[in-house]
Scaffold this active site. Structure first.
Site, PDB file in Angstrom:
ATOM      1  N   HIS A   1      42.307  48.869   1.981  1.00 33.90           N
ATOM      2  CA  HIS A   1      43.188  48.295   3.004  1.00 33.90           C
ATOM      3  C   HIS A   1      42.435  48.152   4.323  1.00 33.90           C
ATOM      4  CE1 HIS A   1      46.920  47.763   5.405  1.00 33.90           C
ATOM      5  NE2 HIS A   1      47.445  47.351   4.255  1.00 33.90           N
ATOM      6  N   CYS A   2      41.691  49.188   4.700  1.00 36.18           N
ATOM      7  CA  CYS A   2      40.929  49.149   5.963  1.00 36.18           C
ATOM      8  C   CYS A   2      39.828  48.089   5.944  1.00 36.18           C
ATOM      9  CB  CYS A   2      40.288  50.505   6.233  1.00 36.18           C
ATOM     10  SG  CYS A   2      41.435  51.789   6.739  1.00 36.18           S
ATOM     11  N   MET A   3      39.222  47.853   4.784  1.00 31.34           N
ATOM     12  CA  MET A   3      38.058  46.962   4.704  1.00 31.34           C
ATOM     13  C   MET A   3      38.429  45.493   4.554  1.00 31.34           C
ATOM     14  SD  MET A   3      35.153  49.068   2.566  1.00 31.34           S
ATOM     15  CE  MET A   3      36.130  49.273   1.068  1.00 31.34           C
TER      16      MET A   3
END
Length: 418
Positions: free
Chosen positions: A405-407
């Site tokens: 999700h962060c990437m």
């Protein structure tokens, strides 16, 4: 020939992902050392070549699902081939405040002499004292190296560009240009803004700017994309914890309401801790009605609702919700309840898997997510709930504390019919 502009926008957390921006590990990560990684917000140095291979595997798996994956180094390389774009970036990055009077003209002329790919690499990867040729500002550079060291930075590296989610966030038909919490990350927004402003992929598209301006000092108003989720049905979730402040959240909500882009912003009051730095480290969607959560934090979330109110001086009202966060989210989508998969294993395993981004998965389409391979307990529970979990290696990519999700910075995502 049609002059109709492409429409960009993210209309859910679990709908079909169409277009996404990522940033591969590179020079910035080669600059990480045991002595500077804490300042640059990484928990450890990484094996960069392996991280590149693992990130390429991540990109490949998304492309195999028909997703258009844009890589930030490539976008920036193409952007700065426009002289106006290059000038816009360098006017803001190479200043007396950031570089010092004695080296501004020398550093700028050296950067302008580089071919675009190499220049993009340095804009993200930073410029060390040893990178600048000795002939450029020779006397001042010599003193700089002797006093601060050959590995000191004229421009600091930006290794957290790996986590493209945070710098900007696409909310329905527009985007925010986020003032980041930590100084180590603020230059990321400048580069992403340049891409949106000048790259043909975005310059020829139609979208709103909801909030943020990298030319402005936002003071205590900070916002990061890991806290922001446009979940559909006119609802936006925004975490309020370590990284995103009430000052920014109020302005984002005001802007969305003024344009009729959202009907409700649900604020998730989070504890201020690195383990729960963003909402998406403890909560993410895996299907239209299924979420994975770290219960130890999620049960402590204090939910507030912001709604449009023309009679209010600020165009909205706020109230604290009596129900739990998960109940409020379900109700906002017209669901009786959410299906919930908690972080797996016993209390020790669950804490480890949350730390290793077990709840930080990215949904590629309803019921299909990408997560780290090491979170075996949580992945197993997701699969038992009917979710297809595509795994990627966490050994190096996870050292900056961020998962799938962060990437990813979704740019086009389909709505969900609730």
């Amino acid at each position: 020939m049609s002059t109709e502009k492409t429409k960009l926008g993210v209309h859910s957390e679990a709908g079909k992902l169409r277009k996404v921006m990522v940033c591969s590990p590179g020079l910035a990560h080669q600059r990480l050392t045991p002595s500077n990684c804490d300042e640059l917000l990484f928990d450890d140095v990484i094996w960069v070549n392996q991280a590149k291979r693992d990130h390429f595997d991540f990109v490949t798996k998304m492309r195999e699902r028909g997703i258009d994956v844009l890589e930030m180094h490539n976008l920036l390389t193409e952007t700065i081939q426009n002289p106006e774009a290059l000038k816009w970036i360098l006017d803001r990055k190479i200043t007396a405040d950031s570089v010092g009077l004695g080296l501004t003209s020398e550093l700028r002329s050296w950067l302008e002499s580089l071919e675009p790919r190499k220049l993009a690499e340095y804009l993200i990867g930073g410029v060390a004292a040893d990178d600048l040729p000795a002939s450029e500002g020779a006397n001042i550079l010599k003193m700089y190296r002797e006093y601060l060291g050959h590995s000191s930075f004229l421009l600091p590296p930006l290794p957290n560009t790996q986590f493209t989610r945070d710098t900007t966030c696409w909310i329905y038909g527009g985007v925010t240009l986020n003032p980041m919490y930590w100084p180590a990350r603020r230059q990321e927004t400048l580069l992403t803004t340049a891409i949106y402003k000048f790259h043909p992929e975005f310059a020829n598209a139609e979208f709103e700017i909801w909030y943020g301006d990298p030319d402005k000092d936002h003071g205590s108003s900070t916002l990061e994309g890991g806290d922001v989720m446009p979940i559909g049905n006119g609802v936006v979730l925004i975490g309020m914890g370590e990284r995103s402040s009430r000052q920014a959240i109020g302005q984002v909500a005001q802007s969305l309401f003024a344009k009729g882009a959202a009907e409700r912003v649900i604020v998730a009051g989070l504890p201020k801790s690195r383990a729960a730095m963003h909402l998406d480290t403890v909560f993410s969607f895996c299907d239209r009605d299924l979420v994975t959560v770290f219960p130890e934090v999620v049960k402590e979330i204090v939910p507030f609702s912001l709604r449009p109110d023309p009679s209010s001086p600020y165009g909205m009202n706020i109230r604290r919700e009596e129900k739990t966060f998960l109940e409020v989210v379900a109700e906002s989508l017209g669901l009786k309840k959410l299906r919930v998969v908690e972080t797996g294993g016993n209390s020790f395993a669950a804490e480890r898997e949350q730390w290793d981004d077990g709840n930080n998965v990215v949904c590629l389409e309803p019921g299909v997510v990408v997560g780290y391979d090491r979170n075996t307990y949580t992945n197993t529970l997701l699969r038992k709930a009917g979710v297809e979990v595509i795994t990627i290696s966490a050994s190096e990519l996870g050292r900056g504390r961020g998962g799938g999700h962060c990437m990813t910075c979704p740019i086009v995502r389909d709505p969900i019919d609730y």
